[in-house]
Write a protein that holds these residues in place. Sequence first.
Motif, short mmCIF file in Angstrom:
data_model
loop_
_atom_site.label_atom_id
_atom_site.label_comp_id
_atom_site.label_asym_id
_atom_site.label_seq_id
_atom_site.Cartn_x
_atom_site.Cartn_y
_atom_site.Cartn_z
N MET A 104 27.73 23.27 47.51
CA MET A 104 29.02 23.90 47.25
C MET A 104 29.37 24.83 48.41
O MET A 104 28.52 25.58 48.89
CB MET A 104 28.95 24.71 45.95
N CYS A 105 30.62 24.76 48.87
CA CYS A 105 31.01 25.60 50.00
C CYS A 105 31.06 27.06 49.56
O CYS A 105 31.33 27.36 48.39
CB CYS A 105 32.36 25.15 50.56
N PRO A 106 30.81 28.00 50.50
CA PRO A 106 30.77 29.43 50.13
C PRO A 106 32.05 29.91 49.46
O PRO A 106 31.99 30.67 48.49
CB PRO A 106 30.56 30.11 51.49
N LYS A 107 33.22 29.47 49.97
CA LYS A 107 34.48 29.95 49.40
C LYS A 107 34.59 29.55 47.93
O LYS A 107 34.95 30.37 47.08
CB LYS A 107 35.65 29.37 50.20
N LYS A 108 34.28 28.29 47.63
CA LYS A 108 34.37 27.83 46.25
C LYS A 108 33.36 28.56 45.38
O LYS A 108 33.66 28.93 44.23
CB LYS A 108 34.13 26.32 46.18
N GLN A 109 32.18 28.81 45.90
CA GLN A 109 31.13 29.50 45.14
C GLN A 109 31.57 30.91 44.80
O GLN A 109 31.36 31.38 43.67
CB GLN A 109 29.84 29.53 45.95
N VAL A 110 32.18 31.61 45.76
CA VAL A 110 32.63 32.98 45.52
C VAL A 110 33.77 32.99 44.51
O VAL A 110 33.78 33.80 43.56
CB VAL A 110 33.08 33.65 46.84
N ILE A 111 34.72 32.09 44.66
CA ILE A 111 35.87 32.04 43.75
C ILE A 111 35.42 31.75 42.32
O ILE A 111 35.91 32.37 41.36
CB ILE A 111 36.89 30.99 44.23
N GLN A 112 34.48 30.86 42.16
CA GLN A 112 34.00 30.53 40.82
C GLN A 112 33.25 31.69 40.18
O GLN A 112 33.18 31.79 38.95
CB GLN A 112 33.11 29.29 40.87
N ALA A 113 32.69 32.58 41.01
CA ALA A 113 31.93 33.71 40.49
C ALA A 113 32.81 34.91 40.15
O ALA A 113 32.33 35.86 39.51
CB ALA A 113 30.86 34.14 41.50
N LEU A 114 34.09 34.89 40.53
CA LEU A 114 34.95 36.06 40.33
C LEU A 114 35.16 36.44 38.87
O LEU A 114 35.13 37.63 38.53
CB LEU A 114 36.29 35.84 41.03
N PRO A 115 35.39 35.47 37.95
CA PRO A 115 35.53 35.88 36.54
C PRO A 115 34.31 36.60 36.00
O PRO A 115 34.42 37.56 35.23
CB PRO A 115 35.77 34.53 35.83
N GLU A 116 33.12 36.16 36.41
CA GLU A 116 31.89 36.81 35.97
C GLU A 116 31.84 38.24 36.50
O GLU A 116 31.43 39.17 35.79
CB GLU A 116 30.67 36.02 36.46
N LEU A 117 32.27 38.44 37.75
CA LEU A 117 32.31 39.78 38.32
C LEU A 117 33.30 40.65 37.56
O LEU A 117 33.01 41.80 37.21
CB LEU A 117 32.70 39.70 39.80
N ASP A 133 24.95 43.44 41.33
CA ASP A 133 24.22 42.18 41.41
C ASP A 133 25.15 41.02 41.75
O ASP A 133 24.81 40.15 42.58
CB ASP A 133 23.53 41.88 40.08
N ARG A 134 26.33 41.01 41.16
CA ARG A 134 27.26 39.90 41.37
C ARG A 134 27.93 39.98 42.73
O ARG A 134 28.20 38.95 43.35
CB ARG A 134 28.27 39.87 40.22
N VAL A 135 28.20 41.19 43.20
CA VAL A 135 28.72 41.35 44.56
C VAL A 135 27.68 40.87 45.57
O VAL A 135 28.01 40.16 46.53
CB VAL A 135 29.11 42.81 44.83
N GLN A 136 26.43 41.23 45.35
CA GLN A 136 25.38 40.83 46.29
C GLN A 136 25.25 39.31 46.35
O GLN A 136 25.10 38.74 47.43
CB GLN A 136 24.04 41.46 45.90
N ARG A 137 25.29 38.64 45.21
CA ARG A 137 25.21 37.18 45.22
C ARG A 137 26.37 36.57 45.99
O ARG A 137 26.19 35.61 46.74
CB ARG A 137 25.19 36.64 43.78
N SER A 138 27.55 37.14 45.82
CA SER A 138 28.74 36.61 46.50
C SER A 138 28.68 36.81 48.00
O SER A 138 29.00 35.90 48.77
CB SER A 138 30.01 37.25 45.92
N ILE A 139 28.27 38.00 48.44
CA ILE A 139 28.24 38.23 49.89
C ILE A 139 27.15 37.38 50.55
O ILE A 139 27.30 36.94 51.68
CB ILE A 139 28.09 39.72 50.25
N TYR A 144 38.43 42.26 42.95
CA TYR A 144 37.77 42.06 41.66
C TYR A 144 36.74 43.15 41.39
O TYR A 144 36.60 43.61 40.25
CB TYR A 144 37.13 40.68 41.61
N ALA A 145 36.02 43.55 42.43
CA ALA A 145 35.04 44.63 42.26
C ALA A 145 35.74 45.93 41.89
O ALA A 145 35.26 46.69 41.03
CB ALA A 145 34.22 44.80 43.54
N TYR A 146 36.87 46.20 42.52
CA TYR A 146 37.64 47.42 42.23
C TYR A 146 38.06 47.44 40.76
O TYR A 146 37.90 48.45 40.07
CB TYR A 146 38.87 47.47 43.12
N GLU A 147 38.59 46.33 40.30
CA GLU A 147 39.05 46.26 38.91
C GLU A 147 37.89 46.44 37.94
O GLU A 147 38.00 47.18 36.95
CB GLU A 147 39.74 44.92 38.66
N ALA A 148 36.77 45.79 38.22
CA ALA A 148 35.62 45.89 37.33
C ALA A 148 35.06 47.31 37.29
O ALA A 148 34.79 47.86 36.21
CB ALA A 148 34.54 44.91 37.76
#
Length: 241
Positions: free
Chosen positions: A1-14, A25-31, A160-164
């Motif tokens: 999976m490309c990084p961009k798609k992986q990050v976008i898919q993880a945003l709702p969880e964040l 933890d979720r920011v670290q996985r994304s970066i 997304y991190a700001y909102e969370a």
Amino acid sequence: MCPKKQVIQALPELLNAQTIQQVKDRVQRSICAIGFDYYLIGLEDPAGAIDQYSVETNYPRDCVESYSRQKWITRDPVVRHCRQSPVPMIWHREHFPGEACRLYEESESHGIATGVATALRGARYNRLMMISVANGATYTPRLGSWLQETMPMVQLLASYAYEAISRIDREAIAAEIGLTRREGECLHWAAVGKTSWEISRILGCSEATVNFHFRNVIHKLGVTNRRQAVARALSVGLIRP
């Protein structure tokens, strides 16, 4: 999976994180998916004082402690940029002239050499947040092109991190202050300019009851009048503007 798609898919969880640790933890996985090793999230105090802020980061502890001890917050070129502009910044050695070179060299020794930083201020919470992501690579034009390509993902992640984080902080403050539902409703209507009589008609109670709720609110928020109560509630996100 490309990084961009992986990050976008993880945003709702964040966005749905329930604790600050989950956000981290979720920011670290994304970066890491993007290609960075380190992140730093700085959130200013609601009053906006530069020396009143919170930091969430996976930077090495020695690095963080040295930064705090030497009070780099007022002299850090990346922080200065983020406080002055919402435009993302690619940073590397050349952005740390003069005495700031010492800051860069110490960070570089910990594997923090190049990165992207961005800042945003939400309309709902009105608190400045910056996020900086970094790795230990030496800056080159080719690396610069890659960093430029990562900017949109870093900005999206920051939003997304700001909102969370803001939601988690708001809920914690609300729980600590302990406003009742009715007190929150009175504050909301006061914030849009309604009088006690108007609020009593909206809520279906007496004007005396509304004033009773406001006395409790003023006491709980540690202020002296209704106007200050509204300002305080807005500043910490208890009510929306």
